[in-house]
Design a protein around this motif. Structure first.
Motif, PDB file in Angstrom:
ATOM      1  N   ARG A 119    -146.302 -30.162 -49.746  1.00 56.19           N
ATOM      2  CA  ARG A 119    -144.977 -30.871 -49.476  1.00 56.19           C
ATOM      3  C   ARG A 119    -144.583 -30.386 -48.030  1.00 56.19           C
ATOM      4  O   ARG A 119    -144.438 -29.336 -47.746  1.00 56.19           O
ATOM      5  CB  ARG A 119    -144.023 -30.437 -50.246  1.00 56.19           C
ATOM      6  CG  ARG A 119    -144.213 -30.901 -51.656  1.00 56.19           C
ATOM      7  CD  ARG A 119    -143.030 -30.639 -52.598  1.00 56.19           C
ATOM      8  NE  ARG A 119    -142.367 -31.567 -52.353  1.00 56.19           N
ATOM      9  CZ  ARG A 119    -140.861 -31.472 -52.842  1.00 56.19           C
ATOM     10  NH1 ARG A 119    -140.335 -30.533 -53.452  1.00 56.19           N
ATOM     11  NH2 ARG A 119    -139.909 -32.366 -52.662  1.00 56.19           N
ATOM     12  N   ARG A 124    -140.402 -33.232 -48.454  1.00 55.29           N
ATOM     13  CA  ARG A 124    -139.353 -32.635 -49.218  1.00 55.29           C
ATOM     14  C   ARG A 124    -138.280 -33.556 -48.961  1.00 55.29           C
ATOM     15  O   ARG A 124    -137.337 -33.840 -50.110  1.00 55.29           O
ATOM     16  CB  ARG A 124    -139.149 -31.355 -48.774  1.00 55.29           C
ATOM     17  CG  ARG A 124    -140.298 -30.445 -49.277  1.00 55.29           C
ATOM     18  CD  ARG A 124    -139.573 -28.912 -49.213  1.00 55.29           C
ATOM     19  NE  ARG A 124    -139.576 -28.433 -47.876  1.00 55.29           N
ATOM     20  CZ  ARG A 124    -139.806 -28.050 -47.154  1.00 55.29           C
ATOM     21  NH1 ARG A 124    -141.492 -27.983 -47.009  1.00 55.29           N
ATOM     22  NH2 ARG A 124    -139.644 -27.625 -45.923  1.00 55.29           N
ATOM     23  N   GLY A 127    -138.421 -36.406 -51.186  1.00 50.86           N
ATOM     24  CA  GLY A 127    -138.839 -36.110 -52.514  1.00 50.86           C
ATOM     25  C   GLY A 127    -140.425 -36.724 -53.101  1.00 50.86           C
ATOM     26  O   GLY A 127    -140.682 -36.825 -54.118  1.00 50.86           O
ATOM     27  N   GLU A 148    -144.672 -39.324 -55.767  1.00 45.19           N
ATOM     28  CA  GLU A 148    -143.611 -38.703 -56.471  1.00 45.19           C
ATOM     29  C   GLU A 148    -143.883 -37.212 -56.682  1.00 45.19           C
ATOM     30  O   GLU A 148    -144.833 -36.988 -57.227  1.00 45.19           O
ATOM     31  CB  GLU A 148    -142.854 -39.279 -57.509  1.00 45.19           C
ATOM     32  CG  GLU A 148    -141.558 -38.920 -58.016  1.00 45.19           C
ATOM     33  CD  GLU A 148    -141.583 -37.816 -58.826  1.00 45.19           C
ATOM     34  OE1 GLU A 148    -140.631 -36.999 -58.723  1.00 45.19           O
ATOM     35  OE2 GLU A 148    -142.722 -37.752 -59.695  1.00 45.19           O
ATOM     36  N   GLU A 149    -143.032 -36.198 -56.312  1.00 48.35           N
ATOM     37  CA  GLU A 149    -143.349 -34.786 -56.118  1.00 48.35           C
ATOM     38  C   GLU A 149    -143.905 -34.283 -57.694  1.00 48.35           C
ATOM     39  O   GLU A 149    -144.672 -33.745 -57.875  1.00 48.35           O
ATOM     40  CB  GLU A 149    -142.140 -34.086 -55.846  1.00 48.35           C
ATOM     41  CG  GLU A 149    -142.289 -32.490 -55.506  1.00 48.35           C
ATOM     42  CD  GLU A 149    -142.369 -31.552 -56.464  1.00 48.35           C
ATOM     43  OE1 GLU A 149    -143.129 -30.599 -56.581  1.00 48.35           O
ATOM     44  OE2 GLU A 149    -141.744 -31.905 -57.615  1.00 48.35           O
ATOM     45  N   GLN A 150    -143.172 -34.600 -58.566  1.00 47.54           N
ATOM     46  CA  GLN A 150    -143.563 -34.402 -59.973  1.00 47.54           C
ATOM     47  C   GLN A 150    -144.821 -34.802 -60.325  1.00 47.54           C
ATOM     48  O   GLN A 150    -145.683 -34.311 -60.926  1.00 47.54           O
ATOM     49  CB  GLN A 150    -142.350 -34.574 -60.973  1.00 47.54           C
ATOM     50  CG  GLN A 150    -142.645 -33.979 -62.409  1.00 47.54           C
ATOM     51  CD  GLN A 150    -141.501 -34.007 -63.472  1.00 47.54           C
ATOM     52  OE1 GLN A 150    -140.643 -34.967 -63.157  1.00 47.54           O
ATOM     53  NE2 GLN A 150    -141.548 -33.633 -64.365  1.00 47.54           N
TER      54      GLN A 150
END
Length: 171
Positions: A119, A124, A127, A148-150
């Motif tokens: 990231r 960041r 997100g 998407e981060e997750q």
């Protein structure tokens, strides 16, 4: 059997459009400021000051670059979003990138050596994250940007787990 190469199933996250827009605008501002600094330095070094004829005739160059930068920051992220796709199957990571020169990449999971979930500061802020897939061959390495981060974390774990299983089966 007649197999056809089809587009990967998934688009990147729509927030990637805004991230690419901000990145394009920031890059344009830096390039314009750098260009002004270099042009001023060259003029002062050559003439001892910035001649009026330079100031009177250089505005069109900055206008042309500003137009280019605006197109790059507004149009290209929209186009890039429509083109960038990805898919992870049981045995393959499949990506398509590039808005002018398109790059279709199929990476066998059995060849994956490392999977990184990264990231940048800009990602960041929005997100988002990037999954980088490395193989022994540079040409076989791939990345999926704008996730998407997750989801990126889940994809990285899934690919790493499957690569480990396939490697264990091969020995």
């Amino acid at each position: 059997m007649n197999a056809r190469l089809r587009p990967p199933r998934h688009l990147v996250d729509p927030r990637a459009i805004y991230m690419w827009t901000v990145s394009g605008l920031a890059g344009a501002v830096v390039k314009i400021l750098f260009g002004v600094a270099v042009a001023s330095t060259v003029a002062v070094a050559r003439f001892g000051w910035v001649p009026v004829w330079v100031l009177d005739n250089v505005w069109w160059l900055f206008a042309a670059y500003a137009t280019y930068a605006l197109v790059r920051a507004v149009v290209i992220p929209q186009w890039r979003y429509r083109v960038h796709r990805w898919e992870v199957s049981d045995d393959l990571v499949y990506t398509r990138t590039g808005w002018l020169n398109m790059n279709w990449q199929l990476v066998p999971i059995s060849r994956v050596q490392t999977v990184d979930h990264t990231r940048t500061w800009l990602e960041r802020l929005f997100g988002l994250a990037t999954v980088q897939i490395q193989t022994a061959s540079h040409a076989g390495s791939s990345e999926i940007t704008g996730l998407e981060e997750q989801l990126a974390g889940q994809i990285a774990e899934d690919i790493a787990g499957r690569a480990g299983e396939l490697r264990d089966d091969a020995t």
